[in-house]
Every structure is written in structure tokens, then in C-alpha cells.
Design a protein around this motif. Sequence first.
Motif: not given
Length: 588
Positions: A35, A42, A470
Motif C-alpha cells: 500500500v 499501513v 487497501g
Amino acid sequence: MRRRDLLASAALPLPAWASAAPERVLRVGTDIAEVGFDPPRVSDRTSVTINAHIFESPLTYDYLARPALLRPQTAAALPEASENFTRWVFTLQPGIFFADDPAFGGKPRELVAADYVYSIKRFFDPRIPTEHLFHFENAGILGLSELRQRALKAKTGLDYDAPVAGLRALDRYRFEIRLARPAPRFVQLFAVPGLTGALAREVVEHYDDELPAHPVGTGPFMLQRWRRGSQVRLVRNPRFREQHFDSLATDLNAEDQALLKRLQGRRLPLVDAVEVNVILEEQPRWLAFHGGEIDVLELPPTLAPAVMPGGRLAPYLAQRGVQARAQVDASVRHTFFNCEDPDIGGLQPERVALRRAIALAYDNTEELRSVFKGQGVPAQSMLVPAVYGFDATLRSAAGSGDMARARALLDTYGYRDVDRDGWREHPDGRSLTLRLAGLSDSRQRAINELWLKKMRLLGLRIVFEPGQFGELIKNSLAGTLQMWSYSWTTSQPDGDFFLALGYGPNAGQANDARLVLPAFDRAYEKQRALPDGPERLAAMRAANRLMLAYQPYLPHFHALRVDLSQPGVEGYRRHPFTRDWWRYTAKE
């Protein structure tokens, strides 16, 4: 487009020393796209692992010692704890430097205590989306939550220069933390680079929104190139201090004794570069390893019967010199049920019964056998092996595939097929549909088929909502997912992390289920403040029983991880609680 162009330009020239000898490159295969590289933002496994090689926390764990043994990393020694574990003082080693970066104006930049103060404060900044704030907020660092609330009220960023009683630099190399309540295991957070890795304020302010593409730390590697969702290339950090492999482990098996003998005293890191290759599908990932295009790989579960028949490496691979290491991971694959969802949420008896019936009907053993090819151990709760508080004697009915009990439970609480369309409705007659989020890969499709089969037998309609990892995290934090199956892995040798997944104040962060249950919160808070011992274990087990009773989570299994490495790769092994394995991996 601007962001992609900027990332493409992030390639840096190799340092001069790299041309003196053939470059030793460790090529890694991973199944999860990264990500970004700003630690608070993250939580995916790939980003977290890469960050652990760039950013450094004050402490770490001995690479070979089991059980886990805390050791200094950038700290000069383990921290001083006083005042019943409410005051902690860390002292750093002098002479540790960040990797060179334009943000430093061409000058070497030493790591100082203020960098850790700043990096911790970033988790409290409302402008930074994070699901990790609870680690610090639950500990009650004096003044930081109030500072965050002022920023929220003013709709501004955090005032980093405002003094707070609980977090301050005492001098250039020492910083102090004061807590509102005793936290005997607070020190463990400082061995997790994703939580307490040091960032420099100049770098954060220089790159602003583009910071996730420009990680600058004191660790052994630095980012050279990032092709999003394809490859990340790290190279040795020329500013990395002189660090040599050693271990204080005493109870080692023959294999680890031999490894210690070979690596003892060698300067770290042991390779010049690491290339992380994102290959989402299992078959292409395996073919890349089999063809020698990547050096280390976590064995895809569906290939385990062919690669590890009977739990042993296939002879043709052993003859090639391929190595395999297997261990039960400190992780739990689970499904969360959103306790705020209008269909399956709530603490009313009928809603608890619905979640428990779903959990009873699902079959963890069948999932392990048909989807994950036996590469795991069925979970009895959210607590994982190898952490303090895990109860090996506990047996739970969740995930047992007991369809008769599941149907009886729904019948008892009024979930019946009122309109005779083949699906059960709510007790008040409203329609009922389950929604399970997940990735769109072949493994998830197999999991979805099993869910569909079990819920059909139970009489519950279920639909599937695919998304990118994500995106799913973002929606989970926003509370818009009803159900989602994925894995939590801990970086701490303590069960508190998994109990925190049910703690009310953590809703919207790690408490994806958004459970708010006062009785659970009291039990959780009690165990958190106690030192290890029988009283704490009793409180942990009480909290765990409540989590099982109200069923905000369905625990599935603890993964059996099999790491494969090519001939010539030495020292590559998965530590239960650290992520900087490449620091210690050699390639001849």
C-alpha cells in the motif's frame, strides 16, 4: 498520473561500493500488493515487512532466541521502568544516522530522541488515517489524547510543538514516556517498527502527501525503486551503522546452532539489495520460484500436497538444494461480524444467536482441507499460539460445522422462512442478507463457494463483495463492511493484542467488529494493568469467553507457514514477532 510519475522517478543511483563486486540480490515473492511506506497508514503484510527494513524501533527481538527475548536495536540498553510501569525512559546509541535524503539539505542527519517523540505523536494526528492509534491511546500517554481532541475540535493537524506531560525528549539521546495507568508490557511496542520506527520531521514535512513513496529511516535498507503493485527494490543503506550478527540464545537445535556458527560476527545486512516481487496468483508465484526467478517464497497452501507431501519436502526439490522451514504462525484467520450492522449487529439475544448460528454452521476443518490444503491448525479463539494467555485446552463450537445446532438456534430465536422463498427472514419478517467482503483471487472464490454452501444449508442468503485490500481496509475502518475474512498477525508475544480486537474504544481501528460490551471492556482493562501471573490469566480468559459468547469474530485457523529458499540462501527464517528477516539473510 502525477503520483505514478513521481514514484517512477524515485529510483536512486547505486552507491559506489556496490560496483566493487557482483551485487548480492535477494529476490522475494509475495502475494499481497503493498500500500505504501508510511508506518501509521499501513497494515498489509508486504508494506509492514518492507517498512521493518527501513525504519527502526529502539528495541528488537533476538533473531534465534525462543521464547522471544527483547534486545536493544537503536537503544543503548533496555529502557528504565519505574513508578509501577507508568514511567519509561529510553536512551539511544549516539552515532546512528538516517539514510541520506534531499530533505536533509546534503548534511548527515543523526537519530535523536526527539525523532521518536515526533514519530509517536504522528499516530495522534487526525490528518493521518491509522488503525494503530489504540496501541498508544489505550496505554494512556498523558496529554496526547487531549492534544488530539483539540486538533479534532479545531479541525487542524496536531500541534507537534505543544508540550505534553507524557512524552518528551529529556536530552539529545533520552526520551521519557509517562502513562496514566500501569502498563507492564508497554515496552513491547518499542520492538515494532510499524509502531515505533523513527521518522525524521524534515522528511515528513518535505514530502507531505507523497511521504508514502519516500520512506527514509535508519535501517539497513532504503527504497531505490517502486513499481506499484509489481516490484519494490531496496538497496543497502550506505549510512547504516556497523552492526554484526549475534544471538544470546542458549537452547538451540542443531540447525540453529550451525546457523549461529556460520553467521556469528558477520556484518549486517548480508545482502546488497532486496527485490520484492508482487505475484498475486499462486501458480505464477510458484512457477517463478521453481524457475529460479525468485529466491524465497512462502509456499502457497494449495501446492502443499505436491511440494510438501506428508509434511516433507518433495525429493526432487531436496535434491536441488531447496530448503523448507515450517512453523505455526502467530496469526489467526477470522471473519468479523460488524456489530453495528442493521442485519447482524447488536447485543440483543436474537442478534447474538444469529452470529453464533453462522459461526456454528461454518466448518473450519473443511475450509482448511479444501481451500488451504491442511496448512493450519483450527482456531478455538482469537488468541494465537506462542502468545501469553493462549489456552491450549480451550475448545469452542465456533467453526465446528454443527448444522443441526445452528438451525435449532435460528428456529428458537424466530429466524424462519416467512414468505417461503427458501431463505430465512428476521424475526420481525424483514428480509435478511449476509454480505461477505473479500479479495477477488482464486482462493477467495473457493472460500466464497464454501460460505455459499454452508449458508444455503442454514437457510441464509449470502452475497459477496470483492475489493482490493487497501479499499477493504478503508471500508472496514469506516464501518461499511458487514463481514470480512482475513488474517491478523501480531508483533508482540502477548495475547493483549487479540483481546484488544474486542475492546470498545478500539472500534473504528483494530476492533473491526465494533463490539461495545461493558463487561468485556472491564475484563480487558483489568488484565491490561496486571503483571503476568494467575490473576491476569484469569482476567484474560474471562474476556476471551465473553468474546466467544457474543461472537463478534469467527476464528478460523492459525496458519502453518512454509518458507522455501533456493540453494545458496542462508539464514532466512520467520521470527514470530519481528519482520526484518532480510537483515539476517545471506545469499552466496
